[in-house]
Scaffold this motif. Structure first.
Motif, PDB file in Angstrom:
ATOM      1  N   UNK A   1       0.842  -1.202   0.000  1.00  0.00           N
ATOM      2  CA  UNK A   1       0.000   0.000   0.000  1.00  0.00           C
ATOM      3  C   UNK A   1       0.874   1.248   0.000  1.00  0.00           C
ATOM      4  N   UNK A   2       1.892   1.256   0.853  1.00  0.00           N
ATOM      5  CA  UNK A   2       2.756   2.433   0.952  1.00  0.00           C
ATOM      6  C   UNK A   2       3.493   2.695  -0.356  1.00  0.00           C
ATOM      7  N   UNK A   3       4.036   1.643  -0.968  1.00  0.00           N
ATOM      8  CA  UNK A   3       4.790   1.828  -2.212  1.00  0.00           C
ATOM      9  C   UNK A   3       3.864   2.205  -3.364  1.00  0.00           C
ATOM     10  N   UNK A   4       2.710   1.567  -3.436  1.00  0.00           N
ATOM     11  CA  UNK A   4       1.767   1.824  -4.530  1.00  0.00           C
ATOM     12  C   UNK A   4       1.410   3.304  -4.621  1.00  0.00           C
ATOM     13  N   UNK A   5       1.293   3.954  -3.480  1.00  0.00           N
ATOM     14  CA  UNK A   5       0.840   5.343  -3.487  1.00  0.00           C
ATOM     15  C   UNK A   5       1.995   6.346  -3.497  1.00  0.00           C
ATOM     16  N   UNK A   6       3.175   5.835  -3.872  1.00  0.00           N
ATOM     17  CA  UNK A   6       4.293   6.701  -4.229  1.00  0.00           C
ATOM     18  C   UNK A   6       4.715   6.496  -5.688  1.00  0.00           C
ATOM     19  N   UNK A   7       4.049   5.585  -6.397  1.00  0.00           N
ATOM     20  CA  UNK A   7       4.450   5.288  -7.776  1.00  0.00           C
ATOM     21  C   UNK A   7       4.396   6.551  -8.638  1.00  0.00           C
ATOM     22  N   UNK A   8       5.423   6.734  -9.430  1.00  0.00           N
ATOM     23  CA  UNK A   8       5.490   7.874 -10.342  1.00  0.00           C
ATOM     24  C   UNK A   8       6.123   9.106  -9.743  1.00  0.00           C
TER      25      UNK A   8
ATOM     26  N   UNK B   1      10.779   4.174 -17.778  1.00  0.00           N
ATOM     27  CA  UNK B   1      10.087   5.040 -18.733  1.00  0.00           C
ATOM     28  C   UNK B   1      10.161   6.526 -18.369  1.00  0.00           C
ATOM     29  N   UNK B   2      10.566   6.843 -17.164  1.00  0.00           N
ATOM     30  CA  UNK B   2      10.565   8.225 -16.686  1.00  0.00           C
ATOM     31  C   UNK B   2      11.616   9.052 -17.425  1.00  0.00           C
ATOM     32  N   UNK B   3      11.249  10.263 -17.795  1.00  0.00           N
ATOM     33  CA  UNK B   3      12.188  11.167 -18.447  1.00  0.00           C
ATOM     34  C   UNK B   3      13.364  11.462 -17.523  1.00  0.00           C
ATOM     35  N   UNK B   4      14.579  11.524 -18.095  1.00  0.00           N
ATOM     36  CA  UNK B   4      15.776  11.743 -17.299  1.00  0.00           C
ATOM     37  C   UNK B   4      15.729  13.068 -16.534  1.00  0.00           C
TER      38      UNK B   4
END
Length: 459
Positions: A376-383, A439-442
């Protein structure tokens, strides 16, 4: 797969585990290699690449590299002695490397920030060279600082990415995924902390494990205390005021008042975390948890548990930290804890998952509930991106740790309200974080080239 609790929680120095501690460790490793070399070096050179170049000054990467070449180590760092050494090196253009004698080094000429393409292995790359009297290279090594103070040579990094089986200590519970961890817990009847402790005991005596865990908490708690007692302005040029002292004093003054709002508990969690990260930003002693940039989350949740939760006992600190380390090891093994690789989801997100798991464990959670809390904690920090203003571990990093601690406590509480059954597994969440980071922009991965770093006036 085995990562020790003492790999995840390292005692070191701020402001960054990957940009300060890592380069210092890499420089120390290079000195060891030079001592074992048949060559007699006369000088040293270094180049910083990728994120180490772009945010190196704000993270004190240049200072850390020079001090590492002078024999300083994160765990025993002495700030006063370091300043004396840096002043002498700048004046005399010589490094007195232990066991190697004087080596020519001009910080203005021999330490290069390379703002071109990053080295191929990782965003945090550096090259160290030993030279002969003519300045020709005698010995060279490429190092990558991969987060949390972990450092790999180019060859070691390639080995981790190969399909060949990796060697390591033989431990009784070698889980590499959360699914395996839960399966081993069910088969053995042990908790996650008990399995993790059994793994630690396979490589070191029980007394050493206990002393080490006690030392980790002592440094964490001392850091909270210093942060809540110290005012002033943080270094680096942003003129960020240290706020933890004032907030703590206000909270103490409000104690016992009937009109105190229930949500004030969030301020206590935040002030514990902010105290740590203000100390980190000032270059103080902290514990990677799993990184310096996220160092406040785990100690803040522990301090919240000890000071505010009925029935909490310091005797169970080992259970908390061992559980948290197990989750941190899974994240590092299967994704990343490096902001330069996956953004802040890999730092504060991982720390929140670790803290949530540790709290759920000491609240009496089953292994399934503990895994659910971490997910739960990690899921809501994604991105979540890493976009430090001016390359300093201050804005948004300090407050972000406070919010990470609050999310961790909420995640543990939600998990304890259920039976451990949930749709998204921790393994899926970790893999999603890895893909998101890929996938995140540098610009949003610790380069300070996007986000808040370019939209907030920083001078």
């Amino acid at each position: 797969m085995f990562l020790s609790v003492f790999d995840i929680f390292k005692i070191g120095v701020g402001p960054s585990s990957s940009h300060t501690m890592g380069p210092m460790v890499a420089a120390g490793r290079f000195l060891d290699r030079l001592r074992n070399s048949p060559f007699h070096a006369h000088g040293l050179r270094a180049s910083l690449h990728g994120s180490l170049a772009f945010t190196g000054v704000g993270h004190a990467t240049d200072r850390a590299t020079i001090l590492g070449l002078a024999g300083f180590e994160p765990a025993t760092y002495d700030a006063a002695r370091a300043e004396e050494a840096l002043a002498a090196i700048r004046e005399h253009k010589v490094i007195e490397a232990p066991g190697l004698g004087p080596l020519r080094f001009d910080p203005e000429r021999d330490l290069v920030f390379d703002y071109g393409p990053p080295l191929p292995g990782h965003a945090n790359g550096m090259r160290l060279h030993a030279t002969d009297p003519q300045g020709d290279i005698l010995l060279s090594e490429t190092y990558y600082s991969v987060g949390g103070g972990f450092v790999l040579t180019e060859a070691e990094l390639l080995e981790t990415r190969s399909d060949r089986p990796r060697s390591g200590p033989t431990v009784p519970f070698p889980f590499e995924t959360a699914h395996q961890m839960l399966g081993m817990a069910e088969a053995s009847g042990l908790s996650i902390a008990q399995m993790k402790r059994a793994n630690e005991l396979a490589i070191r005596p029980a007394a050493e494990v206990d002393r080490g865990i006690a030392r980790i908490w002592q440094v964490m708690n001392d850091c909270i205390g210093r942060g809540m007692e110290t005012g002033g302005t943080l270094p680096g040029g942003l003129h960020v005021r240290r706020r933890a002292k004032g907030i703590h004093e206000a909270l103490l003054a409000e104690r016992g008042l009937n009109l105190t709002a229930p949500h004030t508990i969030n301020d206590w969690m935040s002030v514990y975390a902010m105290a740590v990260n203000e100390e980190n930003a000032a270059g103080g002693q902290v514990v990677t948890a799993p990184t310096n940039g996220a160092a406040g989350v785990v100690p803040a949740v522990i301090r919240y548990w000890l000071d505010h939760v009925p029935g909490a006992s310091p005797a169970r600190l080992g259970e908390f930290l061992l559980t948290a380390a197990a989750i941190g090891g899974l994240v590092k093994h299967n994704a990343s804890i490096s902001g330069a690789e996956c953004g802040c989801q890999a730092e504060v997100g991982s720390a929140a998952a670790m803290a949530a798991a540790g709290l759920a464990a000491v609240l009496g959670g089953t292994p399934a509930q503990v895994e659910n809390a971490a997910e739960i904690a990690l899921e809501h920090h994604l991105g979540m991106t890493c976009d430090p203003v001016r390359g300093l571990v201050q804005v948004p990093c300090i407050e972000r740790n406070g919010l990470g601690a609050i999310k961790a406590v909420s995640a543990a509480s939600l998990a304890m309200r259920g039976d451990g059954e949930h749709l998204v597994s921790l393994d899926v969440c970790i893999e999603t974080m890895r893909q998101t980071g890929r996938d995140m922009n540098e610009k949003y991965k610790e380069t300070s080239l996007g986000g808040l770093a370019v939209n907030v006036p920083n001078c």
